[in-house]
Write an enzyme that holds these catalytic residues in place. Structure first.
Site, short mmCIF file in Angstrom:
data_model
loop_
_atom_site.label_atom_id
_atom_site.label_comp_id
_atom_site.label_asym_id
_atom_site.label_seq_id
_atom_site.Cartn_x
_atom_site.Cartn_y
_atom_site.Cartn_z
N ARG A 119 37.57 40.01 43.92
CA ARG A 119 38.06 41.34 44.28
C ARG A 119 39.40 41.56 43.59
O ARG A 119 40.29 40.72 43.66
CB ARG A 119 38.23 41.50 45.79
CG ARG A 119 38.73 42.91 46.11
CD ARG A 119 38.61 43.33 47.55
NE ARG A 119 38.90 44.76 47.64
CZ ARG A 119 38.38 45.60 48.49
NH1 ARG A 119 37.50 45.19 49.36
NH2 ARG A 119 38.71 46.88 48.49
N HIS A 159 39.51 55.67 36.79
CA HIS A 159 38.09 55.30 36.77
C HIS A 159 37.60 55.15 35.32
O HIS A 159 36.83 54.25 35.00
CB HIS A 159 37.25 56.35 37.50
CG HIS A 159 37.58 56.44 38.96
ND1 HIS A 159 37.68 55.34 39.78
CD2 HIS A 159 37.83 57.51 39.77
CE1 HIS A 159 37.97 55.71 41.01
NE2 HIS A 159 38.08 57.03 41.04
N SER A 216 30.28 52.82 46.52
CA SER A 216 29.77 52.41 47.84
C SER A 216 29.18 53.61 48.58
O SER A 216 29.47 54.77 48.25
CB SER A 216 30.90 51.80 48.67
OG SER A 216 31.78 52.82 49.12
N GLY A 234 42.53 53.87 41.25
CA GLY A 234 43.40 54.98 41.67
C GLY A 234 44.87 54.60 41.53
O GLY A 234 45.68 55.39 41.02
N ARG A 235 45.22 53.38 41.95
CA ARG A 235 46.63 52.94 41.85
C ARG A 235 47.05 52.81 40.40
O ARG A 235 48.17 53.16 40.02
CB ARG A 235 46.81 51.59 42.58
CG ARG A 235 47.07 51.76 44.06
CD ARG A 235 46.79 50.51 44.81
NE ARG A 235 45.36 50.32 45.03
CZ ARG A 235 44.82 49.24 45.57
NH1 ARG A 235 45.58 48.24 45.93
NH2 ARG A 235 43.53 49.18 45.75
N SER A 278 34.55 45.17 52.37
CA SER A 278 34.16 46.57 52.16
C SER A 278 32.64 46.79 52.12
O SER A 278 32.14 47.48 51.23
CB SER A 278 34.81 47.13 50.89
OG SER A 278 36.20 47.04 50.97
N ASP A 316 38.43 47.11 42.22
CA ASP A 316 39.32 47.97 43.01
C ASP A 316 40.64 48.19 42.27
O ASP A 316 41.07 47.33 41.50
CB ASP A 316 39.57 47.29 44.37
CG ASP A 316 40.16 48.26 45.39
OD1 ASP A 316 40.11 49.48 45.16
OD2 ASP A 316 40.67 47.78 46.42
N GLY A 317 41.25 49.33 42.55
CA GLY A 317 42.59 49.59 42.02
C GLY A 317 42.66 50.64 40.93
O GLY A 317 43.73 50.86 40.34
N LEU A 338 21.98 38.29 30.04
CA LEU A 338 22.73 38.60 31.27
C LEU A 338 22.06 39.72 32.07
O LEU A 338 21.64 40.74 31.51
CB LEU A 338 24.15 39.04 30.89
CG LEU A 338 25.03 39.53 32.04
CD1 LEU A 338 25.45 38.37 32.93
CD2 LEU A 338 26.27 40.26 31.50
C1 FPP Z 1 37.77 51.54 43.42
O1 FPP Z 1 39.02 51.99 43.01
C2 FPP Z 1 36.77 51.84 42.41
C3 FPP Z 1 35.74 52.70 42.59
C4 FPP Z 1 35.52 53.43 43.86
C5 FPP Z 1 34.79 53.02 41.53
C6 FPP Z 1 34.53 51.92 40.53
C7 FPP Z 1 34.15 52.59 39.27
C8 FPP Z 1 34.46 52.14 38.04
C9 FPP Z 1 35.11 50.87 37.78
C10 FPP Z 1 34.16 52.94 36.86
C11 FPP Z 1 32.76 53.35 36.69
C12 FPP Z 1 31.82 52.24 36.64
C13 FPP Z 1 30.76 52.23 35.83
C14 FPP Z 1 29.77 51.16 35.96
C15 FPP Z 1 30.59 53.25 34.81
P1 FPP Z 1 39.79 53.02 43.93
O2 FPP Z 1 39.52 54.38 43.43
O3 FPP Z 1 39.43 52.80 45.36
O4 FPP Z 1 41.28 52.57 43.64
P2 FPP Z 1 42.52 52.65 44.65
O5 FPP Z 1 42.19 51.77 45.81
O6 FPP Z 1 43.63 52.12 43.81
O7 FPP Z 1 42.68 54.10 45.01
#
Ligand code: FPP
Length: 248
Positions: free
Chosen positions: A196, A45, A73, A31-32, A204, A28-29, A139
């Site tokens: 997390r 991302h 998700s 976007g921030r 979540s 998570d994080g 792994l």
């Molecule tokens: C949450 O951050 C993250 C996601 C919804 C996507 C996770 C994806 C990646 C780490 C990259 C792609 C993965 C692979 C395996 C190629 P958020 O967007 O909710 O962040 P925020 O809460 O800061 O807005």
């Protein structure tokens, strides 16, 4: 329930600490991270995808057998189409670029979730990478994609109900093993450690059945900044915990 398979030595105590066999991560994080830099969310991302590589390397160095990453998700489909499309493109690019490295590193890729909802190109790429790494014995990297634990449980209940309806099973024969055997994760142990990032204290809709006895480590670090030292710190924290599974 799974058992830790190996130990590491904590520099603070010079005593061996248990290493988790299975680590699951709510990444998570992103976007921030992007917002803090005045960048579009997709850049967060993109940086997050690089941290996936670091996590794989960290697991291999520590002797962890399973790594499950919450990459998308079932609720993430509610995001604007431009963001879901960017995430799917990123997944495709990641698979295209990293599959040779996964093969070299003896990593076996798997995926859990409602994969039928993925765009055809993403799904094709995913199936291809899974096939290419299927005989690897190192792994196990499990990507949770279009994944929701409630949906997973609902799907399991439907399958079990079908077995009962067809006369293959009696209702009183349904036990914990029956349910676990009908989950997407049926062939891997439960996570020992759930990490997390970004400081949020939420599950979540992730692996609700499987994390019943997982140790949880929440770190304030945003996922794109999550480095090997952060992974090691979470594993050391796990090693300091006493797991009693409700006993004494
Ligand atoms: C949450 O951050 C993250 C996601 C919804 C996507 C996770 C994806 C990646 C780490 C990259 C792609 C993965 C692979 C395996 C190629 P958020 O967007 O909710 O962040 P925020 O809460 O800061 O807005």
């Amino acid at each position: 329930m799974s058992e830790a398979t190996s130990t590491i030595v904590s520099s603070e105590r010079d005593t061996p600490l248990a290493v988790p066999r299975h680590v699951a991560v709510i990444m998570d994080g992103n976007g921030r991270w992007a917002r803090e830099r005045g960048l579009p969310r997709r850049e967060g991302h993109r940086a997050g995808a690089e941290s996936v590589r670091t996590a794989v390397e960290s697991c291999q160095k520590l002797g962890i057998d399973y790594l499950t990453l919450y990459a998308f998700s079932s609720e993430n489909w509610k995001r604007p189409p431009a963001e879901t499309a960017a995430l799917m493109q990123l997944l495709e690019r990641f698979l295209q670029q990293k599959t040779p490295e996964l093969k070299e590193r003896n990593v076996r890729l798997q995926a859990i979730g409602n994969l039928e909802r993925l765009p055809a190109a993403s799904r094709q790429r995913l199936e291809d990478s899974i096939e290419q790494t299927a005989s690897n014995s190192g792994l196990r990297l499990i990507l949770a994609l279009s994944y929701g634990a409630r949906e997973e449980l609902c799907h399991a209940m439907q399958e079990i109900a079908r077995s009962v309806e067809a006369g293959r099973m009696r209702p009183d024969e349904i036990d914990l093993e029956t349910i676990a055997a009908h989950l997407y994760t049926c062939d891997c142990p439960d996570p020992d450690l759930l990490i997390r990032t970004s400081g949020e204290m939420r599950i979540s809709n992730f692996l609700l059945w499987q994390i019943s006895y997982s140790e949880i480590v929440v770190t304030k670090r945003l996922w794109p900044d999550f480095r090997e030292s952060d992974f090691q710190e979470a594993v050391l924290e796990y090693g300091r915990r006493q797991r009693r599974y409700g006993g004494l």
